[in-house]
Design a protein around this motif. Structure first.
Motif, PDB file in Angstrom:
ATOM      1  N   MET A   1      19.525  -6.244   6.995  1.00  0.00           N
ATOM      2  CA  MET A   1      18.303  -6.375   6.272  1.00  0.00           C
ATOM      3  C   MET A   1      18.323  -5.764   4.900  1.00  0.00           C
ATOM      4  N   ARG A   2      17.608  -6.560   3.912  1.00  0.00           N
ATOM      5  CA  ARG A   2      17.734  -6.247   2.708  1.00  0.00           C
ATOM      6  C   ARG A   2      16.365  -5.082   2.193  1.00  0.00           C
ATOM      7  N   ILE A   3      16.804  -3.988   1.613  1.00  0.00           N
ATOM      8  CA  ILE A   3      15.649  -3.172   1.478  1.00  0.00           C
ATOM      9  C   ILE A   3      14.483  -3.674   0.480  1.00  0.00           C
ATOM     10  N   LYS A   4      14.964  -4.450  -0.699  1.00  0.00           N
ATOM     11  CA  LYS A   4      13.942  -4.797  -1.317  1.00  0.00           C
ATOM     12  C   LYS A   4      12.880  -5.881  -0.773  1.00  0.00           C
ATOM     13  N   ASN A   5      13.258  -6.311   0.281  1.00  0.00           N
ATOM     14  CA  ASN A   5      12.528  -7.243   1.018  1.00  0.00           C
ATOM     15  C   ASN A   5      11.672  -6.849   2.136  1.00  0.00           C
ATOM     16  N   ASP A   6      11.750  -5.376   2.214  1.00  0.00           N
ATOM     17  CA  ASP A   6      11.321  -4.704   3.501  1.00  0.00           C
ATOM     18  C   ASP A   6       9.702  -4.332   3.092  1.00  0.00           C
ATOM     19  N   PRO A   7       8.692  -5.087   3.669  1.00  0.00           N
ATOM     20  CA  PRO A   7       7.395  -4.684   3.262  1.00  0.00           C
ATOM     21  C   PRO A   7       6.854  -3.327   3.650  1.00  0.00           C
ATOM     22  N   ARG A   8       7.658  -2.331   4.325  1.00  0.00           N
ATOM     23  CA  ARG A   8       7.143  -1.262   4.651  1.00  0.00           C
ATOM     24  C   ARG A   8       7.317  -0.126   3.405  1.00  0.00           C
ATOM     25  N   TYR A   9       7.973  -0.670   2.508  1.00  0.00           N
ATOM     26  CA  TYR A   9       8.017   0.155   1.382  1.00  0.00           C
ATOM     27  C   TYR A   9       6.611  -0.047   0.555  1.00  0.00           C
ATOM     28  N   THR A  10       6.301  -1.261   0.216  1.00  0.00           N
ATOM     29  CA  THR A  10       4.687  -1.314  -0.052  1.00  0.00           C
ATOM     30  C   THR A  10       3.907  -0.833   0.709  1.00  0.00           C
ATOM     31  N   GLN A  11       3.928  -0.944   1.980  1.00  0.00           N
ATOM     32  CA  GLN A  11       2.817  -0.349   2.615  1.00  0.00           C
ATOM     33  C   GLN A  11       2.832   1.306   2.679  1.00  0.00           C
ATOM     34  N   ILE A  12       4.042   1.667   2.481  1.00  0.00           N
ATOM     35  CA  ILE A  12       4.152   3.227   2.253  1.00  0.00           C
ATOM     36  C   ILE A  12       3.523   3.639   0.950  1.00  0.00           C
ATOM     37  N   ALA A  13       3.779   2.851  -0.318  1.00  0.00           N
ATOM     38  CA  ALA A  13       3.270   3.173  -1.425  1.00  0.00           C
ATOM     39  C   ALA A  13       1.680   2.888  -1.436  1.00  0.00           C
ATOM     40  N   ILE A  14       1.170   2.135  -0.852  1.00  0.00           N
ATOM     41  CA  ILE A  14      -0.095   1.875  -0.820  1.00  0.00           C
ATOM     42  C   ILE A  14      -0.861   2.910   0.034  1.00  0.00           C
ATOM     43  N   LEU A  15      -0.277   3.416   1.098  1.00  0.00           N
ATOM     44  CA  LEU A  15      -0.766   4.424   1.885  1.00  0.00           C
ATOM     45  C   LEU A  15      -0.799   5.734   1.352  1.00  0.00           C
ATOM     46  N   LEU A  16       0.137   5.962   0.345  1.00  0.00           N
ATOM     47  CA  LEU A  16       0.287   7.262  -0.296  1.00  0.00           C
ATOM     48  C   LEU A  16      -0.937   7.031  -1.503  1.00  0.00           C
ATOM     49  N   CYS A  17      -1.122   5.976  -2.069  1.00  0.00           N
ATOM     50  CA  CYS A  17      -2.023   5.537  -2.932  1.00  0.00           C
ATOM     51  C   CYS A  17      -3.529   6.053  -2.439  1.00  0.00           C
ATOM     52  N   LEU A  18      -3.733   5.775  -1.151  1.00  0.00           N
ATOM     53  CA  LEU A  18      -4.908   5.791  -0.473  1.00  0.00           C
ATOM     54  C   LEU A  18      -5.248   7.379  -0.210  1.00  0.00           C
ATOM     55  N   VAL A  19      -4.250   7.965   0.350  1.00  0.00           N
ATOM     56  CA  VAL A  19      -4.340   9.335   0.436  1.00  0.00           C
ATOM     57  C   VAL A  19      -4.597  10.010  -0.792  1.00  0.00           C
ATOM     58  N   GLY A  20      -4.028   9.758  -1.868  1.00  0.00           N
ATOM     59  CA  GLY A  20      -4.385  10.441  -3.097  1.00  0.00           C
ATOM     60  C   GLY A  20      -5.822  10.111  -3.529  1.00  0.00           C
ATOM     61  N   LEU A  21      -6.028   8.693  -3.502  1.00  0.00           N
ATOM     62  CA  LEU A  21      -7.688   8.571  -3.801  1.00  0.00           C
ATOM     63  C   LEU A  21      -8.774   9.180  -2.722  1.00  0.00           C
ATOM     64  N   GLY A  22      -8.196   9.115  -1.499  1.00  0.00           N
ATOM     65  CA  GLY A  22      -9.377   9.509  -0.567  1.00  0.00           C
ATOM     66  C   GLY A  22      -9.429  11.084  -0.834  1.00  0.00           C
ATOM     67  N   ALA A  23      -8.591  11.725  -1.076  1.00  0.00           N
ATOM     68  CA  ALA A  23      -8.490  13.066  -1.260  1.00  0.00           C
ATOM     69  C   ALA A  23      -9.273  13.466  -2.646  1.00  0.00           C
ATOM     70  N   THR A  24      -9.209  12.681  -3.645  1.00  0.00           N
ATOM     71  CA  THR A  24      -9.882  12.965  -4.965  1.00  0.00           C
ATOM     72  C   THR A  24     -11.236  12.002  -5.161  1.00  0.00           C
ATOM     73  N   LEU A  25     -10.791  10.731  -5.493  1.00  0.00           N
ATOM     74  CA  LEU A  25     -11.945  10.042  -6.271  1.00  0.00           C
ATOM     75  C   LEU A  25     -12.926   9.814  -4.840  1.00  0.00           C
ATOM     76  N   PHE A  26     -12.455   9.498  -3.712  1.00  0.00           N
ATOM     77  CA  PHE A  26     -13.428   9.100  -2.547  1.00  0.00           C
ATOM     78  C   PHE A  26     -14.011  10.512  -1.855  1.00  0.00           C
ATOM     79  N   GLN A  27     -13.524  11.454  -2.188  1.00  0.00           N
ATOM     80  CA  GLN A  27     -13.666  12.816  -1.578  1.00  0.00           C
ATOM     81  C   GLN A  27     -13.754  12.629  -0.066  1.00  0.00           C
ATOM     82  N   VAL A  28     -12.745  12.093   0.561  1.00  0.00           N
ATOM     83  CA  VAL A  28     -12.473  12.067   2.090  1.00  0.00           C
ATOM     84  C   VAL A  28     -11.768  13.410   2.136  1.00  0.00           C
ATOM     85  N   ASN A  29     -12.273  14.301   3.242  1.00  0.00           N
ATOM     86  CA  ASN A  29     -11.502  15.613   3.796  1.00  0.00           C
ATOM     87  C   ASN A  29     -10.010  15.604   4.370  1.00  0.00           C
TER      88      ASN A  29
END
Length: 259
Positions: free
Chosen positions: A1-29
């Protein structure tokens, strides 16, 4: 499996982005204690079960599970984050069909804790609603699903669910503002793009995924508007996963009737 083609890296990056935005901009607890306990427990549980079942350890899948639980699950006692993450990871190893999980790990943990009366909750409105938030989540979700080539399941679910909401609005003479507002729910979109689309727990072909998505939408609609279940989408995915497994078993036993 080629790492650069693994969509889980993109998903992890987006989830981390959502966690950061949720805790700050959207004020999710989203607290640091819940986030760290969910992720660490998920990783340690994956490592322990991998040793017990003599499988190679992969940190990406449990990290996604831990982040998903942090995005959706709310609690006052951080200990529930540990319990939820352990239940989620254990389901991957214990509840299995050939080459796949039976249930989505994070969804399974949420439903089990809700059914057990744990002091946790999942509020569909915790991420708010609005077209800006909705468009933002759609763009992020599509960016992940185009890599996995399974964007169709989220699309079918949202379209089918939208049709049901619009039909209900017409029947009740409510107008279109109410269903449009319901479709802009941040939690609904996170569910559709980041939980429902888990490739390990959905059918492999387009027709199967479409039927599965429609079934989830139908069950969720029924639970929400007939039984007034606030967490209807999570119960719907849990139920549909077992119904799908039952259908696979029936087709295996009686293949001529399933053609």
């Amino acid at each position: 499996m080629r790492i650069k083609n693994d969509p889980r890296y993109t998903q992890i990056a987006i989830l981390l982005c959502l966690v950061g935005l949720g805790a700050t901009l959207f004020q999710v607890n989203i607290t640091f204690s819940q986030l760290s306990l969910s992720v660490i427990t998920a990783l340690l549980s994956q490592y322990g079960f991998s040793l017990a079942y003599e499988k190679s350890f992969d940190w990406r899948s449990p990290l996604i599970t831990g982040l998903s639980l942090s995005l959706l699950l709310r609690m006052n006692d951080p200990l529930w984050a540990v319990i939820a993450a352990f239940i989620a990871i254990s389901s991957k190893f214990i509840l299995r069909a050939p080459q796949r999980h039976i249930v989505n790990p994070a969804n399974f943990a949420i439903v089990v804790l809700l059914l057990c009366g744990a002091e946790i909750w999942v509020s569909p409105g915790q991420w708010g609603s609005g077209w800006v938030m909705g468009l933002f989540l759609v763009v992020l979700g599509v960016s992940v699903l185009t890599q996995t080539r399974q964007w169709d399941i989220a699309f079918v679910f949202l379209v089918f669910y939208a049709v049901l909401l619009l039909a209900r609005a017409l029947y009740l003479n409510d107008g279109f503002a109410i269903p449009l507002h319901q479709l802009q729910s941040g939690a609904l979109l996170i569910f559709a793009f980041f939980m429902l689309s888990d490739p390990k727990t959905i059918p492999a072909n387009i027709l199967g995924r479409s039927v599965f998505a429609a079934l989830v939408a139908l069950i969720a609609f029924y639970l929400q508007f007939n039984w007034y279940v606030r967490e209807a989408i999570f119960y719907a995915l849990f139920t549909a996963s077992w119904l799908y497994l039952l259908g696979v078993k029936v087709c295996t036993l009686y293949p001529c009737r399933c053609e």
